[in-house]
Design an enzyme around this catalytic site. Structure first.
Site, short mmCIF file in Angstrom:
data_model
loop_
_atom_site.label_atom_id
_atom_site.label_comp_id
_atom_site.label_asym_id
_atom_site.label_seq_id
_atom_site.Cartn_x
_atom_site.Cartn_y
_atom_site.Cartn_z
N VAL A 186 96.32 27.95 49.70
CA VAL A 186 95.80 29.23 50.21
C VAL A 186 95.51 29.16 51.70
O VAL A 186 95.71 30.14 52.43
CB VAL A 186 94.55 29.65 49.42
CG1 VAL A 186 93.88 30.87 50.05
CG2 VAL A 186 94.90 29.95 47.97
N TYR A 187 95.05 28.01 52.18
CA TYR A 187 94.78 27.86 53.61
C TYR A 187 96.02 28.20 54.44
O TYR A 187 95.96 29.01 55.36
CB TYR A 187 94.30 26.44 53.91
CG TYR A 187 94.28 26.11 55.38
CD1 TYR A 187 93.42 26.77 56.26
CD2 TYR A 187 95.11 25.12 55.91
CE1 TYR A 187 93.40 26.47 57.61
CE2 TYR A 187 95.09 24.81 57.26
CZ TYR A 187 94.23 25.48 58.10
OH TYR A 187 94.23 25.18 59.45
#
Length: 340
Positions: free
Chosen positions: A155-156
């Site tokens: 997700v980062y």
């Protein structure tokens, strides 16, 4: 530079933000710093960085969350910064696996407040941090900005791909010149405690094993923080324009023919085995590490290496710090800061 107004640096009490703010202050800039001093890692380290920034003239600090829309709008209205270096974000790949909401709030909503602020003041240039993690499942080394980034592994990195796209949209609609910088594994004095070098140093000095992920096969483009800051400041001083060679029929992914926008890599331009990194650290500490070999964790890339051809051409970017020099400087700082 086209203005003598202040430079806004978000994440100014963070690792790269602190070094960037120091460099700008050293050349006589006024820096408006923003950081929420959260507890993702030891806030006393962040406060220590901030205290150093506050010792000299030219630095003005706001303790503020980037996702605070009203607070950020008020900051832009008060100071009117037309040059922006956006380095504030929720960092860390492993943390994003369990805490995705934090990344959306900080990295997507927070970036939107910066873009809206840039729109309000008609910013001359927005420089923002992206990451080598956007290359995701790509295994074609070295990573070039001419390669696609459609396959993030966490997700980062997905939030950073979103930042690159959001910046292009604002550059197109509102004419905000924007430069996205993809950082490759940054290390050095005042670094983050969640990064490998910091964790390894602490564990080795305390006689504890170090967790070596990827069964020892990982390779990284380890980039010394001063080399990164060279690129950040050079990028700030080099405002992008529309690329006259860009073609809509075959659109290149790193520049734009319809917006003043570009993406550049900032890395050392070479990869080192993690095992070599550990050897250099052992030499600097004059102690052997106890290795706890672990499999690769979810969301992590096995190898990274930056192609910095475009950065060299556009910015004169020339990273020069070898890992034996950079790691020794970190160890010297660590011993001094923690009194070891």
């Amino acid at each position: 530079m086209t203005t003598k107004g202040p430079v806004l640096v978000t994440g100014s009490a963070g690792f790269i933000g602190f070094h960037t703010a120091q460099r700008l202050l050293a050349r006589g800039e006024t820096v408006i710093g923003v950081d929420n001093l959260n507890s993702y890692y030891d806030p006393t380290l962040k406060q220590a960085r901030l205290d150093r920034l506050l010792t000299g003239p030219g630095y003005i600090h706001h303790t503020l969350d980037l996702a605070d829309r009203e607070g950020m709008a008020a900051l832009f209205a008060e100071h009117g910064p037309r040059r922006i270096v956006h380095l504030g974000a929720q960092a860390g790949i492993r943390y994003s696996v369990e805490n995705p909401e934090t990344y959306i709030d900080s990295n997507v909503v927070g970036f939107l407040t910066v873009l809206e602020g840039a729109r309000a003041v008609q910013a001359e240039h927005l420089v923002f941090a992206s990451t080598s993690s956007v290359f995701g499942a790509n295994a074609a080394l070295p990573f070039s900005v001419q390669q696609g980034v459609a396959h993030p592994l966490n997700v980062y990195s997905a939030t950073k791909i979103a930042n690159e796209a959001m910046a292009h949209a604002y550059a197109y609609i509102f004419g905000i010149p924007s430069t996205g910088l993809r950082f490759f594994t940054v290390y050095g004095p005042w670094g983050r405690p969640d990064m490998a070098l910091f964790k390894f140093t602490r564990a080795i000095l305390e006689g504890r094993p170090i967790d070596v992920y990827g069964a020892g096969a990982m390779e990284r483009d380890f980039t010394y923080v001063d080399d990164i800051v060279d690129g950040v400041v050079a990028a700030l001083d080099s405002v992008p324009a529309r690329d006259p060679e860009w073609r809509a029929e075959a659109p290149g992914p790193a520049t734009s023919g319809v917006a003043p926008w570009r993406i550049l890599n900032l890395g050392a331009g070479r990869r080192e085995p993690l095992s070599r990194y550990i050897e250099v650290l052992e030499q600097a500490l004059e102690r052997k590490a106890i290795l706890n070999v672990m499999p690769t964790q979810d969301g992590e890339m096995v190898r990274t290496e930056a192609d910095v051809t475009e950065s060299a051409a556009a910015l004169g970017y020339a990273p020069s710090t070898p890992i034996d020099v950079g790691v020794k400087r970190f160890v010297d700082w660590y011993r001094d800061f923690y009194g070891v």
